[in-house]
Design an enzyme around this catalytic site. Structure first.
Site, mmCIF file in Angstrom:
data_model
loop_
_atom_site.group_PDB
_atom_site.id
_atom_site.type_symbol
_atom_site.label_atom_id
_atom_site.label_comp_id
_atom_site.label_asym_id
_atom_site.label_seq_id
_atom_site.Cartn_x
_atom_site.Cartn_y
_atom_site.Cartn_z
ATOM 1 C CB CYS A 43 -0.729 0.058 1.169
ATOM 2 S SG CYS A 43 -0.188 0.018 2.781
ATOM 3 C CB CYS A 46 3.838 -0.380 2.279
ATOM 4 S SG CYS A 46 2.611 -1.525 3.024
ATOM 5 C CG ASP A 446 10.322 -33.343 0.726
ATOM 6 O OD1 ASP A 446 11.006 -34.375 1.001
ATOM 7 O OD2 ASP A 446 10.994 -32.069 1.028
ATOM 8 C CG ASP A 626 12.150 -28.248 0.603
ATOM 9 O OD1 ASP A 626 12.009 -29.491 0.753
ATOM 10 O OD2 ASP A 626 12.854 -27.855 1.537
ATOM 11 C CG ASP A 630 12.293 -33.262 -2.619
ATOM 12 O OD1 ASP A 630 12.115 -34.352 -2.261
ATOM 13 O OD2 ASP A 630 12.227 -32.316 -1.804
#
Lengths: 727, 52
Positions: A43, A46, A446, A626, A630
């Site tokens: 926004c 921010c 995983d 991750d 994998d």
């Protein structure tokens, strides 16, 4: 483009400036340009807060937030580091990460996007003007007036079509050269035939000219092309951003002392130092120091392993407690990390060729259109013996059937869908990923780092006697080991006060030691305290000579994981958990989250093999993982997702990336993917219906330029609006 | 109908002005941060680093 036009002036586009800034970074250490990723800003407030917080850091000369890209570009003096800025922002309540500006250099994709946009603008300009002139002809202009309108239209349309349509001509030529047909061949033919016959008609004062149709065709198709490009480019730049989050640096020890070098510059035989908390950049052997290393990203083991002199470590592992000095045995392309890349290449080759919905449509469509227009032309030629009429009919058929709506059908929907998912924190890296996700019927998860946070929390703290808890807290507070940090946090939250422990020392690789009421107290590994190791992650507390007390740890569930597994079960999908962790840990975890099928202690090859087996059995596998272990499975699966915390290799192997911490967007993504596929099919149906209605008119020779323009515009607009209906 | 001789060039000229303006905006990077620009206008504090 900004970077090419004016190098000196700072532009508003940080990515454009990043390239020159990165190039000069080496030559001009005086003036560093830092890039930060700000994933949570949203926004106006921010922007103000971030820019204020950054400007308040001494040495910062200029800070500029780009809200669209969620980045900040900071011009600062040489003594300002990205960590300082991240800390300043964290104090202001904003999450920030350092980005490697070199990785974010302006790519060819940016130039292509601007190029397409420029062509689209020219085509749109020409279309509007030619349409305006055509209205006069449709309204019934005749004789000289009509000829004049046609000539002016030709003067605008011909150069515009030549300029704007270049991407299509190039692509069609590329396809024809290897003797294939793609969507661009009928497009090019239609444009060429329409402009050609129209010019001929205009010269001979004919009634019908299709200049407006030819240029409208270009405009609509370019719009589809641009949307398509933008979706892929924004996904690519976000993926680059993730890659840029890992700034590859290493501390090399030379005779002159320590120096910070890029990982790419390390050679075999170099000696590097890895600080506690740092990721090991190379494969090597420990020459000095003792520590524990976290191998969870490489193997899925949640239990940290001991590393001392002579231990073999590999790239990607995280050093936990003590500083390690490592002699490089393999760097760059030769590391274990890169050997996994070979596994990935093999898995990708086994994925098979996925034919996207658009390709399926094009395969049916392209030959059909050519045959139809040739048949119509030949028919009319036999009937009237007039080549001019026959060619006119052929052009009309090609224009009417031209895939404006087909060209928009897929990009419009994928743009809408990936925009929606991006706002929810999911990044689509591949154009066909959504279609494939909609087909998935088996989900393979995983464990460590995917369904769990990869950060352990202590269990059964109530079982600790009060005194022991206070000693444990005192010991844990003095260490930066993740188990200690988590133990200290849990104990403090439980209201425990630290005991008065003196002479606190950390024994790297083993644990903490101190003196309490005249006896030695220790918190650390099982072997160090003479206890039996448990299969689960645990820390041990020893008070004097009393037998050590085990403090077990368990990994916490990632946010949204339980809901996701439940939702997938409710959708009737088969859910499988596969992990490299020990059987006991995996089964217990599977029970808590509610997954029936479990494969434990799996090697990376076994993970990939399981996915390949499932695929061979006809399942469409969605792989969520991750770790490096994998990666091959991610690449081999029908469609794959990895969290942002995943290693770079895993993220680049997967089709989608979760930007936030929660797994909840996956369920959303599946829902969106299913409805996106439905919308794409609807769009194809709409486009086909328009064609079925208009083609008989064109073949019968009743198609005037007005009907062509109407059919083309309405079908394109309907398809675009239908895409926006996506929920 | 003679007026067409003036009107057509005029309309083409205006269209070309629009096209040129678009090209200029594209070159100036005005489409680089549309969300940011939309939000910056709402800030209370004075923007002392306007986009140059």
């Amino acid at each position: 483009m900004t970077a090419t036009f004016d190098h000196i002036r700072p532009s508003a586009c940080p990515a454009c400036n990043a390239a020159p800034a990165a190039e000069h970074l080496a030559d001009l250490p005086k003036d560093a340009k830092l890039m930060l990723s700000l994933p949570a800003i949203h926004c106006a407030a921010c922007i103000s807060e971030v820019e204020k917080a950054l400007s308040a850091v001494p040495g910062v000369r200029d800070a500029r937030v780009n809200l669209t890209l969620r980045r900040a570009a900071v011009q600062a003096g040489p003594d300002v580091t990205a960590e300082m800025l991240c800390e300043a922002l964290a104090r202001a309540g904003h999450e920030a990460h350092e980005l490697d500006p070199g990785v974010l250099a302006t790519t060819t994709a940016d130039r292509q996007g601007r190029d397409l946009l420029m062509r689209l603008a020219v085509a749109f300009f020409a279309m509007m003007n030619v349409m305006l002139l055509s209205v006069a002809v449709w309204a019934g202009a005749e004789g000289v007036t009509r000829d004049m309108m046609h000539w002016i239209s030709a003067a605008i349309a011909i150069p515009a079509v030549i300029f704007a349509g270049r991407p299509f001509y190039a692509s069609a030529w590329g396809a024809l050269r290897v003797r294939r047909l793609n969507m661009d061949v009928p497009i090019t033919l239609a444009i060429a035939l329409a402009v050609g016959t129209s010019l001929y008609e205009t010269i001979h004062s004919g009634e019908h000219a299709y200049f407006d149709a030819a240029i409208a065709l270009c405009t609509f198709l370019l719009a589809g092309r641009y949307l398509d490009h933008r979706t892929r480019a924004s996904a690519r730049s976000a993926a680059q951003e993730l890659a840029a989050l890992e700034v590859p640096r290493a501390l090399r020890i030379t005779e002159a002392g320590e120096e910070t070098v890029s990982v790419a510059d390390l050679r075999v035989g170099d000696i590097v130092r890895v600080k506690p908390g740092g990721r090991i950049p190379v494969d090597g052997r420990v020459t000095q120091g003792q520590s524990e290393i976290d191998r969870s990203l490489m193997t899925g083991e949640s239990l940290p392993a001991f590393a001392g002199e002579g231990s073999i470590v590999s790239a990607g592992e995280v050093n936990l407690t003590g500083p390690l000095t490592i002699i490089v045995t393999a760097a760059g392309q030769d590391t274990a990390l890169h050997r996994i890349a070979d596994l990935v290449a093999v898995a990708e080759a086994g994925r098979g060729n996925y034919t996207s919905l658009a390709d399926q449509a094009a395969k049916l469509y392209a030959p059909g259109v050519h045959i139809l227009s040739v048949v119509a032309a030949v028919g009319w030629y036999l009937y009237t013996q007039d080549l001019r009429i026959a060619l006119n009919i052929a052009a009309a058929v090609l224009i009417i059937t031209c895939p404006c709506a087909l060209g928009l059908a897929v990009p419009a929907v994928t743009t809408a869908a990936s925009g929606r998912l991006f706002r929810k924190g999911m990044l689509i890296k591949d154009g066909t990923a959504l279609e494939r996700l909609a087909e998935a019927d088996t989900v393979v998860f995983d464990k460590t780092g995917t369904l769990t946070n990869g950060a352990p929390t202590p269990l059964a703290l109530d079982a600790l006697p009060g005194e022991a808890a206070r000693v444990a807290l005192a010991l844990a507070q003095a260490s930066a080991h993740p188990l200690s940090v988590s133990l200290a946090r849990a104990l403090t939250a439980g209201g425990t006060r630290p005991a008065d422990v003196t002479e606190l020392t950390e024994v790297p690789g083993y644990g903490m030691q101190g003196l309490w009421q005249g006896q030695i107290v220790r918190l650390g590994r099982a072997a160090w305290l003479g206890a039996d190791a448990t299969p689960d992650t645990a820390s041990f507390l020893g008070l004097g000579d009393a037998p050590a007390i085990a403090i077990p740890f368990a990994d916490t569930l990632r946010e949204g994981a339980a809901d996701l597994v439940a939702a997938l079960g409710a959708q009737g999908k088969r859910v499988i958990l596969i992990s490299g962790d020990s059987r006991a840990a995996v089964t217990r975890f599977a029970r808590t989250i509610g997954i029936a099928e479990v494969v434990a202690e799996a090697l990376p090859q076994e993970k990939a093999a399981l996915v390949a087996d499932l695929t061979a059995q006809g399942a469409k596998v969605l792989m969520v993982g991750d770790g490096l272990n994998d990666t091959a499975a991610l690449a081999g699966a029908h469609v794959s997702i990895s969290p942002a915390s995943a290693l770079d290799a895993a993220r680049s192997a997967s089709d989608m990336v979760l930007m936030g911490k929660s797994l909840a967007p996956i369920a959303d993504a599946i829902r969106t993917a299913v409805s996106a596929r439905a919308r794409i099919r609807e769009n194809f149906t709409i486009a086909t219906v328009y064609n079925i209605l208009a083609v008989p008119l064109a073949v019968a020779g009743l198609c005037s330029p007005l009907i062509a323009a109407l059919a083309m515009s309405t079908s394109s607009i309907t398809v675009g609006l239908n895409a926006l209906r996506l929920r | 109908m003679d007026v067409l001789g003036i009107l057509i060039p005029v309309s083409l000229f205006l269209g070309a002005v629009g096209l040129g303006a678009f090209w200029w905006m594209l070159k100036k990077g005005q489409f680089d941060d549309p969300d940011g620009d939309a939000n910056r206008i709402l800030r209370d504090d004075y923007d002392d680093q306007p986009k140059s």
